[in-house]
Motif scaffolding. Structure first.
Motif, mmCIF file in Angstrom:
data_model
loop_
_atom_site.group_PDB
_atom_site.id
_atom_site.type_symbol
_atom_site.label_atom_id
_atom_site.label_comp_id
_atom_site.label_asym_id
_atom_site.label_seq_id
_atom_site.Cartn_x
_atom_site.Cartn_y
_atom_site.Cartn_z
ATOM 1 N N UNK A 33 -42.078 2.133 4.497
ATOM 2 C CA UNK A 33 -40.762 1.157 2.704
ATOM 3 C C UNK A 33 -40.242 0.032 2.764
ATOM 4 N N UNK A 34 -40.376 -0.689 2.370
ATOM 5 C CA UNK A 34 -40.133 -1.319 2.003
ATOM 6 C C UNK A 34 -38.617 -1.988 1.770
ATOM 7 N N UNK A 35 -37.288 -3.019 2.186
ATOM 8 C CA UNK A 35 -36.733 -3.535 1.948
ATOM 9 C C UNK A 35 -36.226 -5.041 1.090
ATOM 10 N N UNK A 36 -36.468 -5.437 -0.173
ATOM 11 C CA UNK A 36 -36.219 -6.273 -0.026
ATOM 12 C C UNK A 36 -35.287 -7.446 0.637
ATOM 13 N N UNK A 37 -35.073 -8.583 1.009
ATOM 14 C CA UNK A 37 -34.185 -9.274 1.919
ATOM 15 C C UNK A 37 -32.913 -9.236 1.069
ATOM 16 N N UNK A 38 -33.008 -9.384 -0.315
ATOM 17 C CA UNK A 38 -31.947 -10.129 -1.046
ATOM 18 C C UNK A 38 -31.344 -8.148 -2.022
ATOM 19 N N UNK A 39 -31.684 -6.827 -1.052
ATOM 20 C CA UNK A 39 -31.390 -5.689 -1.153
ATOM 21 C C UNK A 39 -30.312 -5.089 -0.131
ATOM 22 N N UNK A 40 -30.191 -5.734 0.653
ATOM 23 C CA UNK A 40 -29.372 -5.472 2.417
ATOM 24 C C UNK A 40 -28.499 -4.975 2.434
ATOM 25 N N UNK A 41 -27.555 -4.240 3.208
ATOM 26 C CA UNK A 41 -26.663 -3.579 3.013
ATOM 27 C C UNK A 41 -25.245 -4.179 3.576
ATOM 28 N N UNK A 42 -24.730 -4.141 2.843
ATOM 29 C CA UNK A 42 -22.952 -4.850 3.769
ATOM 30 C C UNK A 42 -22.139 -4.085 4.373
ATOM 31 N N UNK A 43 -22.632 -3.066 4.342
ATOM 32 C CA UNK A 43 -21.118 -1.818 4.153
ATOM 33 C C UNK A 43 -21.356 -1.382 5.427
ATOM 34 N N UNK A 44 -22.302 -2.652 6.544
ATOM 35 C CA UNK A 44 -22.501 -1.768 8.071
ATOM 36 C C UNK A 44 -20.724 -2.431 8.350
ATOM 37 N N UNK A 45 -20.339 -2.615 9.646
ATOM 38 C CA UNK A 45 -19.040 -2.929 10.699
ATOM 39 C C UNK A 45 -19.036 -5.352 10.400
#
Length: 177
Positions: A33-45
Motif C-alpha cells: 500500500x502507498x499512502x500519499x503524504x497529502x492523504x494522512x489521517x489527522x483523526x488520531x489523538x
C-alpha cells in the motif's frame, strides 16, 4: 556474525495471504500500500503543541503490529515526563532540532537533527522537547503497536518544565494531582 539459513530469523511465516473466491492470493488489493503524504489521517489523538497524522495503522491499512505517522511540534514545546509502557518508538527527524531527556530524574539528554533517528525503549521515562524556539520540529514516528500507550509520571520534576500545560489528550492523560 555470519548469518546462515535458519539462524537469527525464522522464515517460516505462519500467516497466509487472503485469497479470492477462486483461491488466488488477493495481493492486488491486500498487498503493498502507498499512502500519499497529502492523504494522512489527522483523526488520531491531537495534543496542544503537536499535530499528529497517521499514515499506517489498523484502521487505514489493516496493520496489526505497527503504527506510523508524522508529528509536527511547535517551537519550544515540551511534554511532561512520561513513558509508553511496553511500546518501542522510533522517531526520525525530518526538520528542526529535537531534544530528548530521559532517566529516573531526566538526568540524560541528547539532541537530534534532520536525518537522525531516536529510539525510545519500553518503559523509559522521558521528555520530548522541540529544542528550537523559532521553528517547528517535524518528525516521522513509528510505534511497535497500534495501541496508543502514554503513562504520565508526576513524581519526576522535569528539568525543562513544559510550557503552560502538559500535553493532555485521550492518550496523554493528566498526571495525578
Amino acid at each position: 556474525m555470519k548469518w546462515e539459513a535458519g539462524l537469527g530469523h525464522d522464515h517460516s511465516h505462519h500467516n497466509t495471504p487472503p485469497v479470492e473466491a477462486d483461491g488466488a492470493p488477493r495481493w492486488k488489493h491486500d498487498g503493498v500500500r502507498v499512502i500519499k503524504g497529502d492523504c494522512l489521517d489527522d483523526s488520531t489523538a491531537q495534543t496542544p503543541g503537536m499535530y499528529r497524522q497517521a499514515a499506517i495503522n489498523h484502521a487505514r491499512v489493516g496493520a496489526q503490529k505497527i503504527w506510523a505517522g508524522t508529528v509536527t511540534i511547535q517551537p519550544d514545546a515540551k511534554t511532561g515526563v512520561h513513558h509508553h509502557g511496553a511500546l518501542e518508538s522510533v522517531i526520525y527527524v525530518v526538520r528542526g532540532r529535537a531534544r530528548m531527556r530521559w532517566g529516573e530524574k531526566l538526568e540524560y539528554v541528547a539532541e537530534a537533527e534532520p536525518g537522525d533517528f531516536i529510539f525510545v525503549p519500553p518503559y523509559v521515562p522521558h521528555q520530548e522537547i522541540n529544542a528550537d524556539p523559532n521553528q517547528p520540529l517535524e518528525c516521522v514516528l513509528v510505534r511497535s503497536d497500534n495501541e496508543a500507550v502514554v503513562v504520565n509520571i508526576s513524581n519526576v520534576e522535569p528539568v525543562e518544565r513544559p510550557e503552560e500545560v502538559y500535553w493532555i489528550d485521550p492518550i496523554h492523560k493528566a498526571p495525578p494531582a
